[in-house]
Write a protein that holds these residues in place. Structure first.
Motif, PDB file in Angstrom:
ATOM      1  N   TRP A  42       9.491  35.351   3.901  1.00 24.95           N
ATOM      2  CA  TRP A  42      10.309  34.721   2.857  1.00 24.95           C
ATOM      3  C   TRP A  42       9.503  33.667   2.095  1.00 24.95           C
ATOM      4  CZ3 TRP A  42      11.576  29.507   2.536  1.00 24.95           C
ATOM      5  CH2 TRP A  42      12.501  29.175   1.539  1.00 24.95           C
ATOM      6  N   LEU A  43       8.717  32.870   2.838  1.00 24.74           N
ATOM      7  CA  LEU A  43       7.978  31.773   2.211  1.00 24.74           C
ATOM      8  C   LEU A  43       6.936  32.281   1.230  1.00 24.74           C
ATOM      9  CD1 LEU A  43       7.424  28.685   2.157  1.00 24.74           C
ATOM     10  CD2 LEU A  43       5.714  29.081   3.957  1.00 24.74           C
ATOM     11  N   GLN A  44       6.180  33.314   1.614  1.00 27.27           N
ATOM     12  CA  GLN A  44       5.120  33.794   0.729  1.00 27.27           C
ATOM     13  C   GLN A  44       5.669  34.448  -0.528  1.00 27.27           C
ATOM     14  OE1 GLN A  44       2.826  37.227   2.096  1.00 27.27           O
ATOM     15  NE2 GLN A  44       4.333  37.565   3.713  1.00 27.27           N
ATOM     16  N   ASP A  45       6.874  35.006  -0.463  1.00 26.65           N
ATOM     17  CA  ASP A  45       7.486  35.539  -1.679  1.00 26.65           C
ATOM     18  C   ASP A  45       7.928  34.422  -2.621  1.00 26.65           C
ATOM     19  OD1 ASP A  45       7.122  38.171  -1.025  1.00 26.65           O
ATOM     20  OD2 ASP A  45       9.097  38.430  -0.124  1.00 26.65           O
ATOM     21  N   ALA A  52       1.299  29.899   1.202  1.00 28.39           N
ATOM     22  CA  ALA A  52       1.915  30.213   2.494  1.00 28.39           C
ATOM     23  C   ALA A  52       0.864  30.205   3.601  1.00 28.39           C
ATOM     24  CB  ALA A  52       2.613  31.563   2.426  1.00 28.39           C
ATOM     25  N   LEU A  53      -0.327  30.742   3.300  1.00 30.44           N
ATOM     26  CA  LEU A  53      -1.408  30.750   4.281  1.00 30.44           C
ATOM     27  C   LEU A  53      -1.845  29.331   4.621  1.00 30.44           C
ATOM     28  CD1 LEU A  53      -3.593  32.185   5.951  1.00 30.44           C
ATOM     29  CD2 LEU A  53      -4.992  32.307   3.880  1.00 30.44           C
ATOM     30  N   ALA A  54      -1.993  28.481   3.609  1.00 31.33           N
ATOM     31  CA  ALA A  54      -2.434  27.105   3.835  1.00 31.33           C
ATOM     32  C   ALA A  54      -1.397  26.315   4.639  1.00 31.33           C
ATOM     33  CB  ALA A  54      -2.706  26.421   2.501  1.00 31.33           C
ATOM     34  N   ILE A  55      -0.129  26.427   4.271  1.00 34.04           N
ATOM     35  CA  ILE A  55       0.926  25.683   4.968  1.00 34.04           C
ATOM     36  C   ILE A  55       1.061  26.157   6.408  1.00 34.04           C
ATOM     37  CG2 ILE A  55       3.425  25.287   5.048  1.00 34.04           C
ATOM     38  CD1 ILE A  55       3.410  25.343   1.987  1.00 34.04           C
ATOM     39  N   ALA A 100       1.233  36.472   6.006  1.00 35.93           N
ATOM     40  CA  ALA A 100       0.577  36.175   4.731  1.00 35.93           C
ATOM     41  C   ALA A 100      -0.731  36.959   4.581  1.00 35.93           C
ATOM     42  CB  ALA A 100       0.306  34.679   4.617  1.00 35.93           C
ATOM     43  N   THR A 101      -1.548  36.991   5.650  1.00 37.61           N
ATOM     44  CA  THR A 101      -2.838  37.661   5.544  1.00 37.61           C
ATOM     45  C   THR A 101      -2.688  39.177   5.413  1.00 37.61           C
ATOM     46  OG1 THR A 101      -2.971  37.603   7.974  1.00 37.61           O
ATOM     47  CG2 THR A 101      -4.124  35.872   6.761  1.00 37.61           C
ATOM     48  N   GLN A 102      -1.770  39.758   6.173  1.00 39.70           N
ATOM     49  CA  GLN A 102      -1.585  41.204   6.093  1.00 39.70           C
ATOM     50  C   GLN A 102      -1.034  41.619   4.730  1.00 39.70           C
ATOM     51  OE1 GLN A 102       0.689  42.586   9.444  1.00 39.70           O
ATOM     52  NE2 GLN A 102      -0.845  41.970  10.932  1.00 39.70           N
ATOM     53  N   VAL A 163     -10.139  28.338   3.142  1.00 41.05           N
ATOM     54  CA  VAL A 163     -10.221  29.662   2.526  1.00 41.05           C
ATOM     55  C   VAL A 163      -9.123  29.860   1.494  1.00 41.05           C
ATOM     56  CG1 VAL A 163     -10.030  32.145   2.972  1.00 41.05           C
ATOM     57  CG2 VAL A 163     -11.380  30.701   4.506  1.00 41.05           C
ATOM     58  N   ALA A 164      -7.920  29.341   1.793  1.00 40.13           N
ATOM     59  CA  ALA A 164      -6.791  29.500   0.879  1.00 40.13           C
ATOM     60  C   ALA A 164      -7.057  28.856  -0.478  1.00 40.13           C
ATOM     61  CB  ALA A 164      -5.525  28.904   1.501  1.00 40.13           C
ATOM     62  N   PHE A 165      -7.882  27.798  -0.494  1.00 42.09           N
ATOM     63  CA  PHE A 165      -8.218  27.147  -1.762  1.00 42.09           C
ATOM     64  C   PHE A 165      -9.314  27.892  -2.519  1.00 42.09           C
ATOM     65  CE2 PHE A 165      -6.164  23.538   0.337  1.00 42.09           C
ATOM     66  CZ  PHE A 165      -5.400  23.036  -0.707  1.00 42.09           C
ATOM     67  N   LEU A 166     -10.071  28.759  -1.814  1.00 45.43           N
ATOM     68  CA  LEU A 166     -11.198  29.447  -2.440  1.00 45.43           C
ATOM     69  C   LEU A 166     -10.833  30.827  -2.973  1.00 45.43           C
ATOM     70  CD1 LEU A 166     -14.016  28.560   0.142  1.00 45.43           C
ATOM     71  CD2 LEU A 166     -13.504  27.418  -2.023  1.00 45.43           C
ATOM     72  N   ILE A 167      -9.882  31.503  -2.331  1.00 48.71           N
ATOM     73  CA  ILE A 167      -9.550  32.867  -2.739  1.00 48.71           C
ATOM     74  C   ILE A 167      -8.544  32.841  -3.890  1.00 48.71           C
ATOM     75  CG2 ILE A 167      -9.993  33.840  -0.462  1.00 48.71           C
ATOM     76  CD1 ILE A 167      -6.991  33.810   0.060  1.00 48.71           C
TER      77      ILE A 167
END
Length: 329
Positions: A42-45, A52-55, A100-102, A163-167
């Motif tokens: 739900w969060l990543q949507d 979502a990955l960073a949090i 989030a990663t998948q 990584v979340a800030f770089l991608i």
């Protein structure tokens, strides 16, 4: 040994961890991961894959902190409960991270690379277990060495934040929000030179519009009779690691210590098992693209079943070295 004194009981001349609490600690992470994956989806949507990955990774670091200080309460029940809450909280965060990663990988990888890309998940899981086993081996004779082992998880929680800030954000998520300019910029960062990025974004938009016009999917639809078979296949695939006993093998060093193997030797056995599993996972990335999913699953499950059967037969003979060998082959 120190962890057993801080969290366990003295029974028949030695310190052990109570089976009830051991079971609760083992189940806390999977239950938390189930809850976290639902929340993470739900969060990543709502806020995007990167955020979502960073949090979620930051929340995982908090879970590690709870486990790290779990030995501080004076009451043993308080220490056990604190460790249980840390395991559960970290499990929730890991579930959200995995969601989030998948999702991110499924949206940015071309179809030809999705199988090989997803095969990296167990490979890096084993790499993390190997790192943890090496840390545990190095901390065996240190005072509160288990706290050092808990703290060693912090870098693995903070690396995904960086990584979340770089991608780039998933272009598919931008397209769903109709942020077409941002979708183009994100896709341009992902595309190799010479690719028509605008054509890729246009195809994404066409696919998403078709999906939206077809129907708005819900969790309830997963269990509709037209989707039930596909849903059960997904559930079975995700349960494969539990089916062939991976969680039990991950605790093998503790069980070996219960049959009087020295802690250092049991950790070496664990490390060897993880290294062999890591090699097998790397090989599977190559095999997967040539053999296919189903044959590889069936063959490896049959091998695992034979090894478990051989372990049971060895146990019937009451020959401890044979049981030890089969458990780590």
């Amino acid at each position: 040994m120190q962890s057993r004194k801080d969290f366990g009981i003295f029974y028949e001349g030695k310190w052990i961890l109570p089976s009830t609490w051991l079971a609760l600690w083992n189940v806390a992470s999977p239950i938390g991961a189930m809850a976290g994956s639902l929340f993470g989806g739900w969060l990543q949507d709502k806020i995007g894959r990167r955020r979502a990955l960073a949090i979620s990774s930051f929340l995982s670091a908090i879970g590690v902190a709870i486990m790290y200080i779990s030995y501080l309460p004076a009451d043993i029940t308080g220490r056990r409960v604190a460790f249980l809450m840390g395991k559960f909280f970290q499990g929730c965060a890991i579930g959200a991270v995995m969601a989030a990663t998948q999702t991110y990988m499924s949206e940015i990888l071309p179809p030809a690379l999705r199988g090989s890309g997803m095969a990296f998940f167990p490979a890096f899981t084993l790499l993390g277990q190997l790192t943890g086993a090496l840390v545990i081996y190095g901390a065996l004779n240190r005072d509160k060495g288990y706290a050092v082992a808990f703290g060693s998880q912090w870098p693995f929680s903070f690396v995904p934040i960086v990584v979340a800030f770089l991608i780039p954000e998933s272009p598919a998520w931008y397209v769903r929000r109709r942020m077409m300019e941002k979708a183009f910029k994100a896709q341009a960062r992902l595309d190799p030179p010479g690719v028509n990025t605008q054509a890729v974004v246009d195809k994404l938009l066409k696919d998403i519009e078709h999906e939206e016009l077809s129907n708005k999917a819900t969790f309830k639809d997963c269990f509709h009779k037209r989707n039930l078979r596909r849903t059960f296949i997904i559930m079975w695939s995700n349960a494969l690691t539990a089916i062939f006993g991976l969680q039990l093998l991950a605790k093998a060093s503790y069980f070996l210590q219960l049959i009087n193997m020295k802690p250092g030797t049991s950790i070496i056995f664990l490390i060897l098992g993880i290294v062999l599993g890591l090699i097998a996972n790397v090989v599977s990335i190559w095999v997967l693209a040539r053999v296919g999913r189903r044959p590889l699953v069936v063959i490896t499950l049959l091998i695992a079943a034979l090894l478990w059967l051989s372990m049971g037969i060895a146990n019937c003979t009451k020959i401890v070295p044979a049981v030890t060998w089969y458990a780590h082959s």
